[in-house]
Design an enzyme around this catalytic site. Structure first.
Site, mmCIF file in Angstrom:
data_model
loop_
_atom_site.group_PDB
_atom_site.id
_atom_site.type_symbol
_atom_site.label_atom_id
_atom_site.label_comp_id
_atom_site.label_asym_id
_atom_site.label_seq_id
_atom_site.Cartn_x
_atom_site.Cartn_y
_atom_site.Cartn_z
ATOM 1 N N GLY A 1 0.820 -1.206 0.000
ATOM 2 C CA GLY A 1 0.000 0.000 0.000
ATOM 3 C C GLY A 1 0.853 1.255 0.000
ATOM 4 N N LEU A 2 0.248 2.349 0.381
ATOM 5 C CA LEU A 2 0.944 3.643 0.413
ATOM 6 C C LEU A 2 1.610 3.775 1.780
ATOM 7 C CD1 LEU A 2 1.764 6.308 -0.745
ATOM 8 C CD2 LEU A 2 -0.547 7.130 -0.477
ATOM 9 N N HIS A 3 2.819 3.252 1.883
ATOM 10 C CA HIS A 3 3.541 3.210 3.156
ATOM 11 C C HIS A 3 4.503 4.388 3.291
ATOM 12 C CE1 HIS A 3 7.006 1.356 1.007
ATOM 13 N NE2 HIS A 3 6.034 0.875 0.255
ATOM 14 N N ALA A 4 5.297 4.397 4.335
ATOM 15 C CA ALA A 4 6.106 5.566 4.716
ATOM 16 C C ALA A 4 7.056 6.073 3.634
ATOM 17 C CB ALA A 4 6.886 5.260 5.994
ATOM 18 N N ALA B 1 5.197 7.644 0.682
ATOM 19 C CA ALA B 1 4.456 8.804 1.200
ATOM 20 C C ALA B 1 5.396 9.984 1.375
ATOM 21 C CB ALA B 1 3.775 8.455 2.525
#
Length: 89
Positions: free
Chosen positions: A13-16, A19
């Site tokens: 997913g849209l992780h650190a 991001a």
């Protein structure tokens, strides 16, 4: 206003890390840039806003930009998302 939609394909997913890259890229533009997913929205220039949304694989997201450089912002952010393998080109 300019916008585009895509499905998050990164397996985590849209992780650190992505991001952070997206927030850095978005901060280069004067336009207000918003990410929308699962009926929530956040400021794409804020890594904390993006992380708080907990966007998972398979989630449809929309990126909106409103301002003088909105078109350029959308193009750059879309390319960044492709380059970081968040979405498919």
């Amino acid at each position: 206003m300019a916008k585009f939609s895509a499905i998050i394909t990164d397996k985590v997913g849209l992780h650190a890390r992505p991001a952070s890259v997206l927030a850095k890229e978005a901060s280069k533009f004067s336009s207000n840039i918003t990410i929308i997913a699962n009926e929530k929205q956040g400021n794409l220039k804020s890594i904390m806003n993006v992380m708080a949304m907990a966007i998972k694989t398979g989630t449809e997201i929309t990126i909106q930009a409103d301002g003088n450089d909105a078109d350029q912002a959308i193009q750059a952010i879309k390319q960044t998302m492709i380059d970081t393998a968040l979405i498919q080109g």
